[in-house]
Design an enzyme around this catalytic site. Structure first.
Site, PDB file in Angstrom:
ATOM      1  CG  ASP C  71      35.824  39.513  46.097  1.00  0.00           C
ATOM      2  OD1 ASP C  71      35.496  39.406  47.280  1.00  0.00           O
ATOM      3  OD2 ASP C  71      35.218  40.277  45.300  1.00  0.00           O
ATOM      4  CB  CYS C  99      24.893  42.971  21.325  1.00  0.00           C
ATOM      5  SG  CYS C  99      26.503  43.693  21.009  1.00  0.00           S
ATOM      6  CG  HIS C 103      22.895  38.005  20.377  1.00  0.00           C
ATOM      7  ND1 HIS C 103      23.000  36.722  19.901  1.00  0.00           N
ATOM      8  CD2 HIS C 103      23.542  38.798  19.490  1.00  0.00           C
ATOM      9  CE1 HIS C 103      23.694  36.740  18.768  1.00  0.00           C
ATOM     10  NE2 HIS C 103      24.034  37.980  18.484  1.00  0.00           N
ATOM     11  CB  CYS C 197      56.197  30.520  22.256  1.00  0.00           C
ATOM     12  SG  CYS C 197      55.551  31.625  20.989  1.00  0.00           S
ATOM     13  CB  CYS C 200      59.999  31.907  27.836  1.00  0.00           C
ATOM     14  SG  CYS C 200      61.348  33.080  27.550  1.00  0.00           S
ATOM     15  CG  HIS C 201      55.826  31.052  27.844  1.00  0.00           C
ATOM     16  ND1 HIS C 201      55.619  31.639  29.074  1.00  0.00           N
ATOM     17  CD2 HIS C 201      56.047  32.070  26.968  1.00  0.00           C
ATOM     18  CE1 HIS C 201      55.681  32.964  28.941  1.00  0.00           C
ATOM     19  NE2 HIS C 201      55.955  33.242  27.679  1.00  0.00           N
ATOM     20  NE  ARG C 238      52.598  39.386  27.173  1.00  0.00           N
ATOM     21  CZ  ARG C 238      53.432  40.404  27.299  1.00  0.00           C
ATOM     22  NH1 ARG C 238      53.047  41.527  27.816  1.00  0.00           N
ATOM     23  NH2 ARG C 238      54.672  40.325  26.935  1.00  0.00           N
ATOM     24  CB  CYS C 242      55.811  37.522  23.835  1.00  0.00           C
ATOM     25  SG  CYS C 242      55.576  37.006  25.540  1.00  0.00           S
TER      26      CYS C 242
END
Lengths: 109, 138, 281
Positions: C71, C99, C103, C197, C200-201, C238, C242
């Site tokens: 939501d 901008c 645009h 990477c 783990c992933h 991110r 990691c």
């Protein structure tokens, strides 16, 4: 005043007289707890929103006292009674004396 | 708000200490409840408190409190360095005596809600929330 | 007494099992109208990875975290998206432009984020690069820092225009060498913990690393609101987190290495819906 404070409220535009409606509110605020230290070891002073008040046509819906344990970007959801058309006002009080306000009107229909 | 690993550990240690010293933790919570009730007796039950069993991050834990006809509900986090979380007062235009918010929990602990009911009496509910710490980063 | 203790132990053992293991089977519908493709067949280039279904990180989160993304009012990212609408119209730099001067509407960017990063004028370009180059060339404005609030809010606002569209980054042609570089990084073990990477992933998604439920490391929901930091987090932030957590010397946000890694990781999500801005733990 904390930077970039921006309230968001979700209120239905219309209700039937006597309806109970759900209100959601969110405001951007760091809610600095006063428990943290900066990289040089100095305590970062507390800076939170400490009170949140919602009224409908001048009568109180909810009045909340907030402690530093409320999350960053405080969120509230609650129900309000809509006996007639009118205006709902939202007020957030900051530790630094700033007051953030928002108002939404609700029609009957 | 960012918590560094060190701060999180410190908070966790604080929470652990609270667990080891239940008397002390309860004293702080008991004082706050006594202040709220004016020393009146508090019944168990009659308050709805919804909180996740497991919170993925203690920074943002969703909770809902409610008690039919209540005039006010106080929420405490018994294991936080300072237990107060919020006090909700419901006015004449409240559609229900219930509210949801998002709270910070410094570690696994009990969340406590105390309500002042319509007849002036008090009731409480509590729920344990397990707060997990992340992967390699903590 | 003994019986009680055993029961307690059994309860402790049983508790994690109740939520451990694998992604869930819930369906992600935003605002009760936009249904997301959160589990789709892996793209052809992943045929040798052992993964036949790629999955959104949303499936690996608790119900409470999941609901925050279902939501737009519950989703705290939207505060920053609102702010970005203001930035879009804010004049900055020596040319006196915003901008919005060039645009007409942010809606013209529908579909763009699903193809980023991509090759533009022979350079692998991320959305952050695109924003900063337009700020420099059209507006005469100072570049924004990669993970600044303004930058990530605008990256999120533009990403939102593609929400629900399938990720579709190009990996062939002149992008190929960058994609190969990113793939090489994905399988390189970094840091004292010697983790890639993929460790783990790819090999362990669905399992727990301490209390954290490992996902496939998809980036189709970035910038994402992370409960831990309570703000929008960039893809490169991110990545950096990691690699830092492997106790390795990490690359910088906005480095060529992370551009290449972003292209490769994005390509592992080709077919998943853009979820920007997602909510994660």
């Amino acid at each position: 005043m904390a930077d970039g404070v921006k309230p968001r409220v979700k209120v239905p535009k219309k209700a039937a007289a006597g309806d109970v409606v759900t209100i959601k509110t969110l405001i951007s605020h760091p809610m600095e707890s006063g428990q943290r230290k900066d990289s040089s070891g100095n305590v970062i002073p507390r800076s939170i929103i400490n009170r949140f008040v919602v009224d409908y046509n001048g009568q109180n819906v909810i009045d909340v006292d907030l402690a530093p344990a409320i999350s960053t970007n405080p969120y509230f959801e609650f129900d309000a009674m809509i006996p007639e058309a009118g205006e709902m006002t939202f007020t957030w009080y900051d530790d630094d004396g700033s007051v953030y306000e928002e108002a939404k009107s609700i029609a009957i229909g | 708000m960012d918590f560094t690993r060190r701060e999180t550990l410190a908070l966790g240690a604080g929470a652990a200490l609270m667990t080891v010293l239940p008397f002390r933790a309860n004293a702080a919570v008991d004082d706050l409840i006594a202040e709220f009730t004016g020393g009146a007796a508090v019944a168990d039950g009659g308050v709805d408190l919804t909180a996740p069993e497991i919170a993925e991050n203690g920074n943002t834990v969703p909770i809902t409190v409610g008690a039919e006809g209540a005039t006010a509900i106080m929420v405490l986090a018994a294991g936080n360095p300072t237990p107060p979380v919020a006090t909700f007062k419901f006015g004449p235009m409240a559609g229900a005596q219930s509210a949801s918010t998002r709270i910070r929990l410094a570690g696994t602990q009990d969340v406590v809600a105390v309500a002042q009911l319509a007849d002036g009496s008090f009731a409480r509910a509590s729920k344990t929330v397990k707060v997990t710490i992340g992967g390699c980063g903590g | 007494m003994k019986f009680k203790a055993l029961t307690a132990v059994a309860a402790l053992l049983a508790a994690p099992l109740a939520y451990a293991g694998g992604p869930d089977d819930d369906t992600l519908v935003v605002n009760e109208e936009v249904e997301m493709a959160t589990k789709v067949a892996a793209p052809a280039h992943m045929s040798d990875t052992g993964i036949d279904t790629i999955m959104s990180g949303w499936h690996f989160r608790t119900d409470e975290t999941q609901s925050l993304q279902m939501d737009d009012f519950e989703n705290p990212s939207m505060i920053f998206v609102d702010q970005a609408v203001d930035y879009f119209e804010t004049v900055d730099g020596t040319e006196g432009k915003s901008c919005a001067s060039c645009h007409e509407s942010v809606e013209e960017f529908a579909g763009l984020s699903a193809t980023m990063p991509k090759m533009i004028d022979g350079k692998l370009t991320t959305m952050e690069d695109l924003l900063n180059s337009h700020r420099a060339e059209a507006m005469g404005a100072e570049p924004w820092k990669w993970s600044s609030a303004e930058m990530q809010a605008l990256v999120a606002l533009i990403g939102l225009q593609s929400r629900g569209m399938p990720m579709n980054v190009a990996i062939d042609g002149d992008a190929a060498p960058y994609w190969e570089q990113g793939k090489e990084m994905y399988y390189t073990r970094y840091g004292q913990l010697e983790l890639s990477c993929a460790n783990c992933h790819e090999e362990n998604y669905g399992n727990f690393i301490r209390a954290d439920h490992l996902s496939q490391g998809q980036i189709n929901g970035f910038p994402t609101y992370r409960l831990k930091q309570a703000k929008l987090i960039s893809r490169h932030n991110r990545f950096r987190g990691c690699i830092r957590d492997t106790r390795g010397e990490t690359f910088a946000e906005g480095s060529d290495e992370f551009r290449a890694l972003e292209l490769y990781v994005a390509s592992r999500g080709n077919g998943l819906s853009v979820e920007t801005p997602a909510v994660r733990q």
